[in-house]
Design a protein around this motif. Structure first.
Motif, PDB file in Angstrom:
ATOM      1  N   VAL A 126      -5.987  -2.654  -7.852  1.00 23.72           N
ATOM      2  CA  VAL A 126      -5.153  -2.941  -6.688  1.00 23.72           C
ATOM      3  C   VAL A 126      -5.981  -3.635  -5.614  1.00 23.72           C
ATOM      4  O   VAL A 126      -7.201  -3.456  -5.548  1.00 23.72           O
ATOM      5  CB  VAL A 126      -4.495  -1.664  -6.103  1.00 23.72           C
ATOM      6  CG1 VAL A 126      -3.543  -1.029  -7.108  1.00 23.72           C
ATOM      7  CG2 VAL A 126      -5.528  -0.654  -5.642  1.00 23.72           C
ATOM      8  N   GLN A 127      -5.298  -4.404  -4.784  1.00 23.17           N
ATOM      9  CA  GLN A 127      -5.956  -5.066  -3.666  1.00 23.17           C
ATOM     10  C   GLN A 127      -6.340  -4.022  -2.628  1.00 23.17           C
ATOM     11  O   GLN A 127      -5.612  -3.067  -2.403  1.00 23.17           O
ATOM     12  CB  GLN A 127      -5.014  -6.069  -3.025  1.00 23.17           C
ATOM     13  CG  GLN A 127      -4.573  -7.177  -3.946  1.00 23.17           C
ATOM     14  CD  GLN A 127      -3.565  -8.093  -3.275  1.00 23.17           C
ATOM     15  OE1 GLN A 127      -3.737  -8.472  -2.132  1.00 23.17           O
ATOM     16  NE2 GLN A 127      -2.527  -8.453  -3.999  1.00 23.17           N
ATOM     17  N   GLY A 128      -7.466  -4.198  -2.013  1.00 26.40           N
ATOM     18  CA  GLY A 128      -7.865  -3.311  -0.934  1.00 26.40           C
ATOM     19  C   GLY A 128      -8.680  -2.115  -1.392  1.00 26.40           C
ATOM     20  O   GLY A 128      -9.199  -2.075  -2.495  1.00 26.40           O
ATOM     21  N   GLU A 151       0.817  -1.209   0.000  1.00 27.05           N
ATOM     22  CA  GLU A 151       0.000   0.000   0.000  1.00 27.05           C
ATOM     23  C   GLU A 151       0.857   1.267   0.000  1.00 27.05           C
ATOM     24  O   GLU A 151       1.787   1.400   0.786  1.00 27.05           O
ATOM     25  CB  GLU A 151      -0.920   0.008   1.227  1.00 27.05           C
ATOM     26  CG  GLU A 151      -1.925   1.124   1.215  1.00 27.05           C
ATOM     27  CD  GLU A 151      -2.936   1.016   2.340  1.00 27.05           C
ATOM     28  OE1 GLU A 151      -3.456   2.067   2.741  1.00 27.05           O
ATOM     29  OE2 GLU A 151      -3.199  -0.107   2.804  1.00 27.05           O
ATOM     30  N   GLY A 152       0.573   2.148  -0.921  1.00 28.28           N
ATOM     31  CA  GLY A 152       1.258   3.432  -1.008  1.00 28.28           C
ATOM     32  C   GLY A 152       2.569   3.418  -1.761  1.00 28.28           C
ATOM     33  O   GLY A 152       3.120   4.475  -2.080  1.00 28.28           O
ATOM     34  N   ASN A 193      -7.798   1.345  -1.739  1.00 30.66           N
ATOM     35  CA  ASN A 193      -6.943   2.515  -1.842  1.00 30.66           C
ATOM     36  C   ASN A 193      -7.079   3.156  -3.221  1.00 30.66           C
ATOM     37  O   ASN A 193      -6.500   2.695  -4.200  1.00 30.66           O
ATOM     38  CB  ASN A 193      -5.490   2.133  -1.561  1.00 30.66           C
ATOM     39  CG  ASN A 193      -4.638   3.343  -1.297  1.00 30.66           C
ATOM     40  OD1 ASN A 193      -4.732   4.340  -1.994  1.00 30.66           O
ATOM     41  ND2 ASN A 193      -3.803   3.256  -0.281  1.00 30.66           N
ATOM     42  N   ASP A 249      -3.717   4.492  -4.741  1.00 27.27           N
ATOM     43  CA  ASP A 249      -2.897   3.436  -5.343  1.00 27.27           C
ATOM     44  C   ASP A 249      -3.445   3.012  -6.698  1.00 27.27           C
ATOM     45  O   ASP A 249      -2.692   2.746  -7.635  1.00 27.27           O
ATOM     46  CB  ASP A 249      -2.823   2.210  -4.422  1.00 27.27           C
ATOM     47  CG  ASP A 249      -1.886   2.408  -3.253  1.00 27.27           C
ATOM     48  OD1 ASP A 249      -1.176   3.430  -3.220  1.00 27.27           O
ATOM     49  OD2 ASP A 249      -1.854   1.533  -2.372  1.00 27.27           O
ATOM     50  N   SER A 250      -4.771   2.948  -6.809  1.00 28.78           N
ATOM     51  CA  SER A 250      -5.392   2.581  -8.076  1.00 28.78           C
ATOM     52  C   SER A 250      -5.059   3.614  -9.153  1.00 28.78           C
ATOM     53  O   SER A 250      -4.718   3.266 -10.288  1.00 28.78           O
ATOM     54  CB  SER A 250      -6.910   2.473  -7.882  1.00 28.78           C
ATOM     55  OG  SER A 250      -7.551   2.208  -9.091  1.00 28.78           O
TER      56      SER A 250
END
Length: 148
Positions: free
Chosen positions: A84-86, A21-22, A88, A91-92
């Protein structure tokens, strides 16, 4: 897009999707310099994860995973997608920008700045996991029991 380009794109999309993440946004840096329009703003949803017993059995639905996706178009017309997973959205967006930029003449610079550090980190993580697993490995052996 030829098969080689498709495989390369699948590789970098997978790398972006699995990044911590990030991390993609951090490596890419300031995103203000990139002119783009949204085709699909970042949105959160879920996908069904499928598995196979033993890697070769019949497929079955294992469960759902939360993902964030988006699509954008650079000023030059190149389209980028980010998954992306999660949950965010930043991030996408960063993943979609990297995907789009990798299809332009900036690909070498983006590869060096974003993708190579992600590859190195992923390789190190796999090696650390393998070392941890090896440390817990138990070797079983059979002694002759004298029943010959």
């Amino acid at each position: 897009m030829g098969q080689m380009e498709t495989q390369e794109r699948q590789a970098w999309m997978g790398l972006l999707a699995k990044a911590p993440e990030g991390r993609v946004a951090e490596l890419l840096g300031a995103r203000d310099g990139f002119g783009f329009e949204w085709l699909r703003k970042p949105e959160v949803g879920s996908v069904m994860i499928r598995g196979r017993m033993g890697g070769s059995g019949s497929a079955f639905n294992m469960g759902e995973m939360t993902v964030t996706r988006c699509a954008l178009k650079l000023e030059g017309g190149v389209v980028g997608h980010g998954y992306v997973q999660g949950r965010n959205k930043t991030d996408s967006e960063a993943a979609a920008l990297v995907d789009a930029l990798m299809q332009t003449d900036q690909a070498d610079a983006v590869r060096a700045k974003v993708l190579q550090p992600l590859e190195v980190a992923q390789t190190e993580m796999r090696a650390a996991r393998a070392r941890k697993a090896a440390a817990t490995k138990v070797d079983f052996f059979t002694l002759a029991r004298g029943e010959d």
